[in-house]
Write an enzyme that holds these catalytic residues in place. Sequence first.
Site, PDB file in Angstrom:
ATOM      1  N   ARG A  90      28.671  46.575  63.053  1.00 12.31           N
ATOM      2  CA  ARG A  90      29.897  47.192  62.540  1.00 12.31           C
ATOM      3  C   ARG A  90      30.934  47.326  63.645  1.00 12.31           C
ATOM      4  O   ARG A  90      32.135  47.076  63.419  1.00 12.31           O
ATOM      5  CB  ARG A  90      29.587  48.569  61.945  1.00 12.31           C
ATOM      6  CG  ARG A  90      30.831  49.294  61.462  1.00 12.31           C
ATOM      7  CD  ARG A  90      30.511  50.670  60.928  1.00 12.31           C
ATOM      8  NE  ARG A  90      31.726  51.358  60.500  1.00 12.31           N
ATOM      9  CZ  ARG A  90      31.743  52.571  59.944  1.00 12.31           C
ATOM     10  NH1 ARG A  90      30.611  53.224  59.749  1.00 12.31           N
ATOM     11  NH2 ARG A  90      32.867  53.130  59.584  1.00 12.31           N
ATOM     12  N   ASN A 144      28.060  48.057  51.144  1.00  6.64           N
ATOM     13  CA  ASN A 144      29.358  47.396  51.244  1.00  6.64           C
ATOM     14  C   ASN A 144      29.231  45.962  51.748  1.00  6.64           C
ATOM     15  O   ASN A 144      28.288  45.652  52.484  1.00  6.64           O
ATOM     16  CB  ASN A 144      30.263  48.181  52.201  1.00  6.64           C
ATOM     17  CG  ASN A 144      30.823  49.419  51.564  1.00  6.64           C
ATOM     18  OD1 ASN A 144      31.211  49.403  50.409  1.00  6.64           O
ATOM     19  ND2 ASN A 144      30.874  50.518  52.318  1.00  6.64           N
ATOM     20  N   CYS A 164      30.601  53.355  44.292  1.00  6.53           N
ATOM     21  CA  CYS A 164      31.390  53.769  45.449  1.00  6.53           C
ATOM     22  C   CYS A 164      31.755  55.235  45.266  1.00  6.53           C
ATOM     23  O   CYS A 164      31.859  55.719  44.137  1.00  6.53           O
ATOM     24  CB  CYS A 164      32.653  52.908  45.548  1.00  6.53           C
ATOM     25  SG  CYS A 164      33.719  53.288  46.968  1.00  6.53           S
ATOM     26  N   HIS A 194      37.359  49.328  46.870  1.00  9.83           N
ATOM     27  CA  HIS A 194      38.213  49.570  48.046  1.00  9.83           C
ATOM     28  C   HIS A 194      39.595  48.956  47.894  1.00  9.83           C
ATOM     29  O   HIS A 194      40.283  48.688  48.876  1.00  9.83           O
ATOM     30  CB  HIS A 194      37.535  49.082  49.334  1.00  9.83           C
ATOM     31  CG  HIS A 194      36.355  49.907  49.722  1.00  9.83           C
ATOM     32  ND1 HIS A 194      35.635  49.695  50.874  1.00  9.83           N
ATOM     33  CD2 HIS A 194      35.762  50.966  49.101  1.00  9.83           C
ATOM     34  CE1 HIS A 194      34.656  50.582  50.957  1.00  9.83           C
ATOM     35  NE2 HIS A 194      34.718  51.355  49.887  1.00  9.83           N
ATOM     36  N   TYR A 244      42.009  53.041  51.314  1.00 11.74           N
ATOM     37  CA  TYR A 244      41.833  51.683  51.847  1.00 11.74           C
ATOM     38  C   TYR A 244      43.101  50.843  51.688  1.00 11.74           C
ATOM     39  O   TYR A 244      43.251  49.828  52.363  1.00 11.74           O
ATOM     40  CB  TYR A 244      40.656  50.989  51.162  1.00 11.74           C
ATOM     41  CG  TYR A 244      39.325  51.539  51.582  1.00 11.74           C
ATOM     42  CD1 TYR A 244      38.684  51.066  52.724  1.00 11.74           C
ATOM     43  CD2 TYR A 244      38.696  52.558  50.860  1.00 11.74           C
ATOM     44  CE1 TYR A 244      37.461  51.578  53.130  1.00 11.74           C
ATOM     45  CE2 TYR A 244      37.477  53.074  51.253  1.00 11.74           C
ATOM     46  CZ  TYR A 244      36.860  52.576  52.393  1.00 11.74           C
ATOM     47  OH  TYR A 244      35.660  53.096  52.786  1.00 11.74           O
TER      48      TYR A 244
END
Length: 421
Positions: A90, A144, A164, A194, A244
């Site tokens: 990440r 995700n 989500c 998102h 987002y």
Amino acid sequence: MKLAVVGGGSTYTPELIDGFARLRDTLPIEELVLVDPAADRLELVGGLARRIFAKQDHAGRITTTSDLDAGVADADAVLLQLRVGGQAARDQDETWPLECGCVGQETTGAGGLAKALRTVPVVLDIAERVRRTNPDAWIIDFTNPVGIVTRALLQAGHKAVGLCNVAIGFQRKFARLLEVEPGQVHLDHVGLNHLTWELGVRLGGPDGENVLPKLLAEHGDTIADDLRMDPRIVDRLGVVPSYYLRYFYAHDEVVRELGTKPSRAAEVAAMEKELLAMYGDPALDEKPELLAKRGGAFYSEAAVDLAASLLGNGGSPVQVVNTYNNGTLRFLPDDAVIEVQARVGHDGATPLAVPALDPLYAGLIANVTAYEDLALEAALRGGRDRVFKALLAHPLIGQFEYAEGLTDRLIAHNREHLAWA
């Protein structure tokens, strides 16, 4: 009832356990299996999970295992909360895109594509093993990028619904501002995972009074501040975008900001280290306050509600989920995965009707859906050219030189996770 959580060693898991304990009447779990290859983390999380159940007098049995096949055997539902490559991957997703002047984020843009490429093959392997063991089990995906992962599962014929926590987070915030119970707040929530907007906030149900204009008039600045957006954006739109959307509406500002501080992954990694130390304390028997800063607020309540509905044990009849479009948004193909209000029951999720969308929203949704088509193709079949095309199609990238540079960086940073590379 048996549930399995794949990725059960996540520091998120005590949030989920707390929800299972508090909402036992909605979802009466007899056995809960936490599955994770990281045995050291699993032992710490499993110990805290058992203490939480014991403190709240939950009679369910919690077991842990690193054996996926054994863990999912006979499960009525399997929850997926994976992070292939961990926080280290990440951190890379959030940093190397900045070298090309593009946003670094784990679910959208180039970083989001990297995560999809690492994740989709792993999730599909897990789902196949679930199907061999118990073909009737539901798969609830919280991994995700949820939209792409859910689409991969559905296209492979799995009984899957994506989840989500963005929508339930908005529901809770709006309920506090309106001083009503959360169950009274219904969202006209539309878009992709998102990439959503709250086009209406209704009291009492899908046909209730739309109080969004009142909310914006009285609390617009507060809502914009929570989104970390300029209040003028919310005011001009007259709707509430997901936070987002900041990566789209203020892209260059976000890139400059991200270049001046440590990545979110670095912050979370430090937090996880502290959380795991807490989890090892035998006196701890509730989720610590620090966990709220980790993310995933209200995830447990949304997961309980969805699992209860899918397993025919009650649950809210209408929930925000990720599922096939099937004509809901007429400008998208039926097999696109959208995030909208849907009726949920033992047969799955059926989206509620959505009015025609303003081109301002429909255009961006269509663009990102096209990117997701190409991203899934790259995740399933591999190849530099497919990665390049997906990046070129993404509205946050869209330039040849950027896509070229990002393609090379993506492959270089993810080679160990890409069988074809």
